[in-house]
Design a protein around this motif. Sequence first.
Motif, PDB file in Angstrom:
ATOM      1  N   HIS A   1       0.781  -0.551   0.107  1.00 33.54           N
ATOM      2  CA  HIS A   1      -0.076   0.416   0.128  1.00 33.54           C
ATOM      3  C   HIS A   1       1.114   1.712   0.198  1.00 33.54           C
ATOM      4  N   ALA A   2       0.091   2.398  -0.513  1.00 35.25           N
ATOM      5  CA  ALA A   2       0.984   3.733  -0.623  1.00 35.25           C
ATOM      6  C   ALA A   2       1.463   3.932   1.192  1.00 35.25           C
ATOM      7  N   ASN A   3       2.149   4.470   1.367  1.00 31.84           N
ATOM      8  CA  ASN A   3       2.401   5.592   2.457  1.00 31.84           C
ATOM      9  C   ASN A   3       1.095   6.638   3.009  1.00 31.84           C
ATOM     10  N   SER A   4       1.807   6.931   4.309  1.00 33.03           N
ATOM     11  CA  SER A   4       0.205   7.795   4.965  1.00 33.03           C
ATOM     12  C   SER A   4       0.662   9.538   4.339  1.00 33.03           C
ATOM     13  N   LYS A   5       1.637   9.315   3.474  1.00 32.74           N
ATOM     14  CA  LYS A   5       1.297  10.196   2.025  1.00 32.74           C
ATOM     15  C   LYS A   5       0.640  10.714   0.826  1.00 32.74           C
ATOM     16  N   GLY A   6       0.188   9.199   1.069  1.00 30.86           N
ATOM     17  CA  GLY A   6      -0.571   8.499  -0.485  1.00 30.86           C
ATOM     18  C   GLY A   6       0.880   8.762  -1.644  1.00 30.86           C
TER      19      GLY A   6
END
Length: 292
Positions: free
Chosen positions: A99-104
């Motif tokens: 999945h992408a990180n918290s910043k997308g």
Amino acid sequence: MGDYIVRAAAANAKIRAFAATSRNLVEEARKRHNTSPVATAALGRLMTAGAMMGSMMKGDKDILTLRIQGDGPIGGITVTADSRADVKGCVVNPEVLIHANSKGKLDVAGAVGRGTLTVIRDIGLKEPYSGQIDLISGEIAEDITYYYAVSEQVPSSVALGVLMNRENTVRQAGGFIIQLMPDAEEELITALERHLSGITSITSFLDAGKSPEQILQAILGDFGLEILDKMSTRFYCDCSKQKVEKALLSVGKTELDDMIAAGEPVEVSCHFCSERYQFGVKELENIRNQMD
């Protein structure tokens, strides 16, 4: 426009700088290894760093190896480069998806995990020079910055980036390495740090159409930037059937005997470029005979 690296100096040679655009070589690696977006980003960052660091070496036969070994799902990344900025690389698990990180954004740190960065410089001495650090972030640029500070005592700022298109091809790739020389004064260090703190990301520069020269101008223009030279960089693997044959010699008699007994041609692919080499039974027998 082909990939290239710019070498520059600033502040009366108290700062040295390198900047690269590397979209084509990263895209070539993506196609050869069929890497997922996050694997492309991780490999592309390390290859871009490798190309710039390789270009810093002096000898025609000097070889730089960068190896990241982490506990994340990508498994590990290996890149080698020479002083002509020819670079190649591979990842253990090229198809990793997370999945992408918290910043997308693509989660390179999550794919890499915790582990080590090893830098090996083979400059023709009896033993290659080798330095190793624990990864501090897994984002690669910060880890190389930390490596320079700890292993080589060279204060550096490293930025690396790979931007992907929606169809998973490489949109932009590049980076810079800015280093302070030992005679840099405290005021210069402070001013440069202040300047660098205002930079958002290398890919925003590249996506705005900025060249390596323009990127360095934006960062170091106030410090009397002087462009010294530029050199092309590319994905290049020097593998050959002859070299793969030498590798087959090292697998051992028993394994070669099993291959020959199977009576089928054997296909061997290069880790670094995925080039495939086929060996017929007769060729395998000739290799086996060299062992007696």
